[in-house]
Design a protein around this motif. Structure first.
Motif, PDB file in Angstrom:
ATOM      1  N   ARG A 116      -9.447  -4.770  -7.643  1.00 41.32           N
ATOM      2  CA  ARG A 116      -9.608  -5.384  -6.130  1.00 41.32           C
ATOM      3  C   ARG A 116      -8.729  -4.915  -5.382  1.00 41.32           C
ATOM      4  O   ARG A 116      -7.325  -4.752  -5.896  1.00 41.32           O
ATOM      5  CB  ARG A 116      -9.785  -6.847  -6.385  1.00 41.32           C
ATOM      6  CG  ARG A 116      -9.673  -7.308  -4.865  1.00 41.32           C
ATOM      7  CD  ARG A 116     -10.064  -8.931  -4.821  1.00 41.32           C
ATOM      8  NE  ARG A 116     -11.341  -9.106  -5.087  1.00 41.32           N
ATOM      9  CZ  ARG A 116     -12.004 -10.280  -4.762  1.00 41.32           C
ATOM     10  NH1 ARG A 116     -11.349 -11.264  -4.517  1.00 41.32           N
ATOM     11  NH2 ARG A 116     -13.249 -10.213  -5.140  1.00 41.32           N
ATOM     12  N   HIS A 117      -8.756  -4.537  -4.184  1.00 41.10           N
ATOM     13  CA  HIS A 117      -7.615  -4.476  -3.256  1.00 41.10           C
ATOM     14  C   HIS A 117      -7.670  -5.276  -2.206  1.00 41.10           C
ATOM     15  O   HIS A 117      -8.932  -5.809  -1.675  1.00 41.10           O
ATOM     16  CB  HIS A 117      -7.855  -2.713  -2.388  1.00 41.10           C
ATOM     17  CG  HIS A 117      -7.629  -1.469  -3.272  1.00 41.10           C
ATOM     18  ND1 HIS A 117      -8.015  -0.643  -2.793  1.00 41.10           N
ATOM     19  CD2 HIS A 117      -7.070  -1.434  -4.508  1.00 41.10           C
ATOM     20  CE1 HIS A 117      -7.703   0.263  -4.107  1.00 41.10           C
ATOM     21  NE2 HIS A 117      -7.353  -0.210  -4.891  1.00 41.10           N
ATOM     22  N   VAL A 118      -6.498  -5.719  -1.876  1.00 45.67           N
ATOM     23  CA  VAL A 118      -6.401  -6.845  -0.605  1.00 45.67           C
ATOM     24  C   VAL A 118      -5.437  -6.142   0.280  1.00 45.67           C
ATOM     25  O   VAL A 118      -4.097  -6.215   0.135  1.00 45.67           O
ATOM     26  CB  VAL A 118      -5.818  -8.303  -1.215  1.00 45.67           C
ATOM     27  CG1 VAL A 118      -5.920  -9.114   0.111  1.00 45.67           C
ATOM     28  CG2 VAL A 118      -6.904  -8.971  -2.098  1.00 45.67           C
ATOM     29  N   GLU A 146       0.974  -1.259   0.259  1.00 45.04           N
ATOM     30  CA  GLU A 146       0.025   0.054   0.070  1.00 45.04           C
ATOM     31  C   GLU A 146       0.837   1.231   0.011  1.00 45.04           C
ATOM     32  O   GLU A 146       1.933   1.062   0.519  1.00 45.04           O
ATOM     33  CB  GLU A 146      -0.862   0.003   0.991  1.00 45.04           C
ATOM     34  CG  GLU A 146      -1.905  -0.963   1.292  1.00 45.04           C
ATOM     35  CD  GLU A 146      -2.805  -1.241   2.444  1.00 45.04           C
ATOM     36  OE1 GLU A 146      -3.632  -0.486   2.575  1.00 45.04           O
ATOM     37  OE2 GLU A 146      -2.653  -2.113   3.101  1.00 45.04           O
ATOM     38  N   PRO A 147       0.343   2.398  -0.466  1.00 48.61           N
ATOM     39  CA  PRO A 147      -1.016   2.509  -0.995  1.00 48.61           C
ATOM     40  C   PRO A 147      -1.128   2.142  -2.310  1.00 48.61           C
ATOM     41  O   PRO A 147      -0.169   2.005  -3.203  1.00 48.61           O
ATOM     42  CB  PRO A 147      -1.155   4.092  -1.141  1.00 48.61           C
ATOM     43  CG  PRO A 147       0.578   4.600  -1.455  1.00 48.61           C
ATOM     44  CD  PRO A 147       1.177   3.581  -0.680  1.00 48.61           C
ATOM     45  N   PHE A 148      -2.237   1.470  -2.527  1.00 49.43           N
ATOM     46  CA  PHE A 148      -2.560   0.928  -3.950  1.00 49.43           C
ATOM     47  C   PHE A 148      -3.217   1.883  -4.790  1.00 49.43           C
ATOM     48  O   PHE A 148      -3.740   2.892  -4.140  1.00 49.43           O
ATOM     49  CB  PHE A 148      -3.947  -0.051  -3.648  1.00 49.43           C
ATOM     50  CG  PHE A 148      -3.136  -1.465  -2.623  1.00 49.43           C
ATOM     51  CD1 PHE A 148      -2.210  -1.909  -2.821  1.00 49.43           C
ATOM     52  CD2 PHE A 148      -4.048  -1.835  -1.760  1.00 49.43           C
ATOM     53  CE1 PHE A 148      -1.873  -2.877  -1.942  1.00 49.43           C
ATOM     54  CE2 PHE A 148      -3.997  -2.798  -0.970  1.00 49.43           C
ATOM     55  CZ  PHE A 148      -2.721  -3.414  -1.116  1.00 49.43           C
ATOM     56  N   PRO A 149      -3.096   1.851  -6.085  1.00 50.04           N
ATOM     57  CA  PRO A 149      -3.947   2.828  -7.066  1.00 50.04           C
ATOM     58  C   PRO A 149      -5.282   2.668  -6.798  1.00 50.04           C
ATOM     59  O   PRO A 149      -5.787   1.613  -6.201  1.00 50.04           O
ATOM     60  CB  PRO A 149      -3.421   2.112  -8.355  1.00 50.04           C
ATOM     61  CG  PRO A 149      -2.387   1.379  -8.124  1.00 50.04           C
ATOM     62  CD  PRO A 149      -2.350   0.843  -6.705  1.00 50.04           C
ATOM     63  N   PRO A 150      -6.046   3.497  -6.760  1.00 49.20           N
ATOM     64  CA  PRO A 150      -7.463   3.601  -6.814  1.00 49.20           C
ATOM     65  C   PRO A 150      -7.905   2.571  -7.587  1.00 49.20           C
ATOM     66  O   PRO A 150      -7.691   2.206  -8.742  1.00 49.20           O
ATOM     67  CB  PRO A 150      -7.891   4.962  -7.020  1.00 49.20           C
ATOM     68  CG  PRO A 150      -6.892   6.080  -7.018  1.00 49.20           C
ATOM     69  CD  PRO A 150      -5.730   4.806  -7.071  1.00 49.20           C
ATOM     70  N   LEU A 151      -9.400   2.060  -7.018  1.00 55.82           N
ATOM     71  CA  LEU A 151     -10.198   1.023  -7.956  1.00 55.82           C
ATOM     72  C   LEU A 151     -10.426   1.906  -9.302  1.00 55.82           C
ATOM     73  O   LEU A 151     -10.744   2.985  -9.098  1.00 55.82           O
ATOM     74  CB  LEU A 151     -11.434   0.597  -7.285  1.00 55.82           C
ATOM     75  CG  LEU A 151     -11.105  -0.349  -5.931  1.00 55.82           C
ATOM     76  CD1 LEU A 151     -12.555  -0.379  -5.453  1.00 55.82           C
ATOM     77  CD2 LEU A 151     -10.562  -1.743  -6.429  1.00 55.82           C
ATOM     78  N   PHE A 152     -10.421   1.028 -10.285  1.00 55.45           N
ATOM     79  CA  PHE A 152     -10.541   1.533 -11.667  1.00 55.45           C
ATOM     80  C   PHE A 152      -9.570   2.151 -12.401  1.00 55.45           C
ATOM     81  O   PHE A 152      -9.736   2.787 -13.498  1.00 55.45           O
ATOM     82  CB  PHE A 152     -12.344   2.238 -11.562  1.00 55.45           C
ATOM     83  CG  PHE A 152     -13.041   1.711 -11.010  1.00 55.45           C
ATOM     84  CD1 PHE A 152     -13.638   0.295 -11.736  1.00 55.45           C
ATOM     85  CD2 PHE A 152     -13.767   2.051  -9.946  1.00 55.45           C
ATOM     86  CE1 PHE A 152     -14.670  -0.478 -10.909  1.00 55.45           C
ATOM     87  CE2 PHE A 152     -14.999   1.124  -9.533  1.00 55.45           C
ATOM     88  CZ  PHE A 152     -15.106   0.041  -9.899  1.00 55.45           C
TER      89      PHE A 152
END
Length: 110
Positions: free
Chosen positions: A60-62, A32-38
């Motif tokens: 999806r984020h896990v 993290e931080p993950f790119p935002p969904l979509f």
């Protein structure tokens, strides 16, 4: 690198340290931080000895908490966007080989 690998081209520098192939996409092990969904990601996949550029979308984020519960690595699920026929062929061939050799059904069951 095994029979497959990935390079992510993203301005915020997503660093994938592992990848699992799934039906129609992949799961990138990353912090993290993950790119935002979509979010759309430009990718270069290495499949069966070939380098194939493509695009994917974060679906999806896990996070670390879910990863511990599910006994997986944290990361993001990426759905391939309009893969070319050659990419689909390579993807399914490599996915089939890895599932057969590992006895693992892939991410489609998670």
């Amino acid at each position: 690198m095994g029979p497959w690998g990935v390079r992510v081209h993203h301005p915020e520098g997503v660093e994938a340290h592992g990848v699992e192939l799934a039906r129609g996409g992949l799961f990138l092990h990353c912090a993290e931080p993950f790119p935002p969904l979509f979010t759309r990601l430009s990718l270069t996949l290495w499949l069966g000895g070939e380098e194939v550029p493509c695009e994917g979308e974060v679906v999806r984020h896990v996070d670390a908490a879910h990863a511990r519960v599910w006994e997986v690595s944290p990361g993001i699920g990426v759905q391939l966007v309009s893969p070319c026929p050659r990419l689909r062929e390579l993807f399914e061939r490599v996915r089939g080989q890895s599932s057969a050799s590992a006895g693992d059904p892939g991410l489609s069951g998670r």
